[in-house]
Design an enzyme around this catalytic site. Structure first.
Site, mmCIF file in Angstrom:
data_model
loop_
_atom_site.group_PDB
_atom_site.id
_atom_site.type_symbol
_atom_site.label_atom_id
_atom_site.label_comp_id
_atom_site.label_asym_id
_atom_site.label_seq_id
_atom_site.Cartn_x
_atom_site.Cartn_y
_atom_site.Cartn_z
ATOM 1 N N ASP A 103 26.201 38.275 33.765
ATOM 2 C CA ASP A 103 26.703 39.388 34.591
ATOM 3 C C ASP A 103 28.168 39.652 34.249
ATOM 4 O O ASP A 103 28.995 39.914 35.112
ATOM 5 C CB ASP A 103 26.543 39.059 36.082
ATOM 6 N N ASP A 120 32.271 34.305 38.809
ATOM 7 C CA ASP A 120 30.945 34.727 39.268
ATOM 8 C C ASP A 120 29.842 34.237 38.326
ATOM 9 O O ASP A 120 29.108 35.030 37.725
ATOM 10 C CB ASP A 120 30.929 36.269 39.369
HETATM 11 N N1 LIG Z 1 38.622 31.658 42.053
HETATM 12 C C1 LIG Z 1 38.954 32.770 42.693
HETATM 13 N N2 LIG Z 1 40.203 32.969 43.154
HETATM 14 C C2 LIG Z 1 40.523 34.103 43.811
HETATM 15 N N3 LIG Z 1 39.680 35.115 44.064
HETATM 16 C C3 LIG Z 1 38.421 34.988 43.630
HETATM 17 C C4 LIG Z 1 37.985 33.826 42.926
HETATM 18 N N4 LIG Z 1 36.674 33.976 42.628
HETATM 19 C C5 LIG Z 1 36.317 35.174 43.113
HETATM 20 N N5 LIG Z 1 37.353 35.802 43.708
HETATM 21 C C6 LIG Z 1 37.342 37.135 44.335
HETATM 22 O O1 LIG Z 1 36.120 37.288 45.042
HETATM 23 C C7 LIG Z 1 35.377 38.408 44.544
HETATM 24 C C8 LIG Z 1 33.882 38.111 44.543
HETATM 25 O O2 LIG Z 1 33.609 36.973 43.730
HETATM 26 P P1 LIG Z 1 32.375 36.917 42.774
HETATM 27 O O3 LIG Z 1 32.471 37.969 41.745
HETATM 28 O O4 LIG Z 1 32.268 35.494 42.335
HETATM 29 O O5 LIG Z 1 31.162 37.155 43.748
HETATM 30 P P2 LIG Z 1 30.141 38.371 43.862
HETATM 31 O O6 LIG Z 1 28.847 37.729 44.089
HETATM 32 O O7 LIG Z 1 30.279 39.345 42.772
HETATM 33 O O8 LIG Z 1 30.625 39.017 45.197
HETATM 34 P P3 LIG Z 1 30.814 40.573 45.480
HETATM 35 O O9 LIG Z 1 29.428 41.130 45.394
HETATM 36 O O10 LIG Z 1 31.412 40.582 46.852
HETATM 37 O O11 LIG Z 1 31.730 41.113 44.409
HETATM 38 C C9 LIG Z 1 35.942 38.634 43.131
HETATM 39 O O12 LIG Z 1 35.816 39.972 42.741
HETATM 40 C C10 LIG Z 1 37.399 38.257 43.302
HETATM 41 O O13 LIG Z 1 38.113 39.344 43.881
HETATM 42 MG MG LIG Z 2 31.276 39.473 41.087
#
Ligand SMILES: Nc1ncnc2c1ncn2[C@@H]1O[C@H](COP(=O)(O)OP(=O)(O)OP(=O)(O)O)[C@@H](O)[C@H]1O
Ligand SMILES: [Mg+2]
Length: 175
Positions: A103, A120
């Site tokens: 992804d 992610d």
């Molecule tokens: N290690 C990290 N430190 C700071 N912020 C983070 C971190 N990991 C993720 N995030 C923030 O959290 C958001 C969502 O994380 P992630 O992409 O892992 O999950 P997701 O399943 O795509 O969630 P969503 O659908 O809400 O985007 C990211 O776009 C980022 O802004």
């Molecule tokens: Mg994400």
């Protein structure tokens, strides 16, 4: 979730209850993150996982998260550098961690202290997964599409694919 668990030898039995499925998913993300971190890919450092909770390094300052690649505006030489850093990380993740992110896009890369961090990773699959090649091509295609849109002269997807899976050695040429 089930689609990405079926075919992964690490998860032979797929839980039937939603609660257990979510815990398996958190375990999968923690394992994927640890494997990527251990081969030196730039990902947030994994810290702990308990039931449905995954703890990792926070990318940001004073509680404010770093921006996504999608959210920043950079110079063209910076975009180019970040593109090749991501390709090297995708290659490390493929060759040494044995995983495909699945992804990858400008929405799942954070820019922290000038460097790209891949985030992610819950849906990442083993390279032996039946869909791993398709997912890898899609990941590379997303990077190529985004970086071309900001003016980077990237190689073609098939050339990058061959470089990553390692069937062709040598330097990448510009596209
Ligand atoms: N290690 C990290 N430190 C700071 N912020 C983070 C971190 N990991 C993720 N995030 C923030 O959290 C958001 C969502 O994380 P992630 O992409 O892992 O999950 P997701 O399943 O795509 O969630 P969503 O659908 O809400 O985007 C990211 O776009 C980022 O802004
Ligand atoms: Mg994400």
């Amino acid at each position: 979730m089930i689609k990405y668990l079926v075919g992964d030898p690490r998860f032979k039995t797929i839980p039937k209850s939603t609660r257990k499925l979510v815990i398996t998913w958190a375990r999968k993300e923690f394992k994927n993150l640890s494997l990527m971190y251990d081969v030196g890919a730039r990902v947030p450092k994994p810290i702990a996982q308990y039931e449905n909770v995954l703890v990792m390094e926070f990318l940001g300052e004073d509680g404010v998260r770093a921006p996504l690649l999608k959210e920043v505006t950079l110079e063209s030489n910076e975009y180019e550098e970040i593109f090749y850093e991501l390709i090297e990380d995708v290659r490390k993740i493929y060759r040494y961690a044995g995983l495909v992110h699945g992804d990858l896009s400008e929405y799942n890369v954070m820019i922290y202290r000038g460097k790209p961090y891949i985030i992610d990773v819950s849906q990442a699959v083993k390279t032996t997964h039946p869909n791993s090649y398709d997912l890898l091509v899609r990941d590379i295609g997303n990077l190529v599409r985004f970086f071309r849109s900001v003016g980077v002269n990237t190689p073609e997807v098939n050339e990058l694919f061959e470089y990553i899976i390692g069937e062709k050695l040598g330097e990448l040429s510009e596209g």
